[in-house]
Design a protein around this motif. Structure first.
Motif, short mmCIF file in Angstrom:
data_model
loop_
_atom_site.label_atom_id
_atom_site.label_comp_id
_atom_site.label_asym_id
_atom_site.label_seq_id
_atom_site.Cartn_x
_atom_site.Cartn_y
_atom_site.Cartn_z
N GLY A 75 -3.62 -17.74 2.97
CA GLY A 75 -3.88 -16.46 2.32
C GLY A 75 -2.82 -15.41 2.54
N ARG A 76 -1.74 -15.75 3.24
CA ARG A 76 -0.68 -14.80 3.53
C ARG A 76 0.65 -15.33 3.00
N THR A 273 -6.29 -1.68 -6.00
CA THR A 273 -6.91 -2.92 -5.51
C THR A 273 -5.99 -4.12 -5.71
N LEU A 274 -4.78 -3.91 -6.25
CA LEU A 274 -3.86 -5.02 -6.44
C LEU A 274 -3.38 -5.54 -5.08
N PRO A 275 -3.23 -6.86 -4.96
CA PRO A 275 -2.68 -7.39 -3.71
C PRO A 275 -1.26 -6.92 -3.52
N ALA A 276 -0.87 -6.72 -2.27
CA ALA A 276 0.45 -6.15 -1.98
C ALA A 276 1.13 -6.91 -0.85
N GLU A 296 1.07 -3.08 11.99
CA GLU A 296 -0.07 -2.21 11.71
C GLU A 296 -0.45 -2.25 10.24
N ALA A 297 0.55 -2.22 9.35
CA ALA A 297 0.26 -2.21 7.91
C ALA A 297 -0.34 -3.53 7.45
N LEU A 298 0.00 -4.62 8.11
CA LEU A 298 -0.53 -5.93 7.72
C LEU A 298 -2.02 -6.06 7.99
N ARG A 304 -1.04 -8.50 1.91
CA ARG A 304 -1.16 -9.96 2.04
C ARG A 304 0.11 -10.63 2.57
N GLY A 305 1.10 -9.85 3.01
CA GLY A 305 2.27 -10.52 3.54
C GLY A 305 3.50 -9.64 3.59
#
Length: 331
Positions: A75-76, A273-276, A296-298, A304-305
């Motif tokens: 998932g990453r 809500t878009l994956p980033a 921290e941001a992850l 997601r990566g």
């Protein structure tokens, strides 16, 4: 140079840079052939595919303790970026032409791609063609860089034409995603052309069901040089604009910087809500500080990566494998 390869695969078309030059001159069709036989993988691995991939990795490599500690991350995404040279951006820190030596760049890329937990690469066509011939893209996510026309330092930098991969090129080569840069300066009319072209490119990518990673910035010129605004308000606004482009956002991902104040990231990332994925950007000599900001941001739900380039390929201490392994461990 004999690059390391992370998985078992067919013999590479070009086992060395010398062979690359020979093949390019005598058999240019070898690039398409290498693309056609490349082993592909999903953009994101599920828990099941991660276990399978880790088992395969163990079977074909001389596994070390550090390798066992870093299996693929379901998932990453961990992507190595190398699309800077196509925009004339060759500098790393105070080394103005650090990325100009193609043989050295390829060696560093092959090493980075061989590390456990690295999912793939983002690059322009020439670099991806080289990596295909070297056999370094087996079972990797391959992202094509699409707009490289905004040359670093040029008067037309914000009229960022799509001079790289087209959606049909990515489909033809069997690549897995595209990436576009979207810089917006409210005082520069060229930004509108780039906005329009970006929207239509996202439409075309969606028609092919190909993910596209949009890297948005609000920027301005300071003493004639383009500067990205990494303040919370600017990053929030750029995310909102990028998320609303095109007729669908179904295949759109965001590629975003960490804000000047990392504590602002939680609120900033609530904008969409878009994956980033996080981009590395210029980190200077403080790679440890960058690791802390990324870590921290992850933890945020939409992140997601990582997509990181120069800071991992050209670390101050020269240890590419160590820098990459540390970044992977953050996931």
């Amino acid at each position: 140079m004999t690059p390391a390869r992370p998985t078992a695969s067919a013999t590479p078309a070009a086992p060395s840079v010398r062979d690359l030059v020979r093949l390019r001159a005598e058999r240019p069709e070898a690039i398409a052939e290498a693309a056609a036989r490349r082993k592909r993988r999903p953009l994101l691995r599920t828990a099941d595919t991660a276990v399978t991939a880790d088992t395969a990795l163990t079977a074909v490599t001389a596994e070390t303790a550090s390798d066992r500690a870093r299996p693929p991350h379901p998932g990453r995404l961990m992507i190595i970026a190398a699309d800077h040279p196509a925009r004339g951006a060759l500098a790393v820190g105070d080394r103005a032409l650090a990325m100009a030596n193609r043989s050295e760049l390829l060696q560093r890329l092959c090493l980075a791609l061989s590390r456990p937990g690295v999912d793939g690469v983002l690059a322009s066509a020439d670099v991806l063609d080289d990596l295909l011939l070297l056999g370094a893209l087996e079972d990797k996510v391959v992202m094509g860089s699409m707009n490289r026309g905004g040359l670093a330092g040029a008067a037309f930098e914000l009229d960022d034409r799509f001079t790289g991969h087209r959606p049909e090129d990515l489909v033809r080569h069997g690549f897995d995603a595209g990436k576009l840069l979207l810089r917006i300066d409210h005082d520069d009319p060229g930004s509108l052309d780039t906005l329009h072209a970006a929207a239509r490119t996202i439409d075309a990518m969606a028609a092919h069901r190909l993910p596209v990673f949009v890297e948005p910035f609000l920027c301005r010129r300071v003493d004639g040089r383009l500067r990205n605004d990494l303040g919370a308000a600017a990053v929030t606004t750029s995310i909102a604009i990028a998320s609303g482009l095109a007729g669908t956002s179904a295949y759109t991902w965001l590629k975003v910087p960490v804000t000047e104040d990392p504590d602002d990231m939680a609120q900033v990332m609530e904008t969409s809500t878009l994956p980033a994925v996080l981009l590395g950007g210029e980190v200077g000599d403080d790679l440890d500080g960058a690791y802390g900001k990324w870590r921290e941001a992850l933890r945020l739900p939409t992140v997601r990566g990582l997509v990181v380039g120069r800071s991992l390929l050209y670390p101050v201490d020269g240890d590419v494998a160590g820098a990459v392994d540390t970044a992977v461990s953050l996931l």
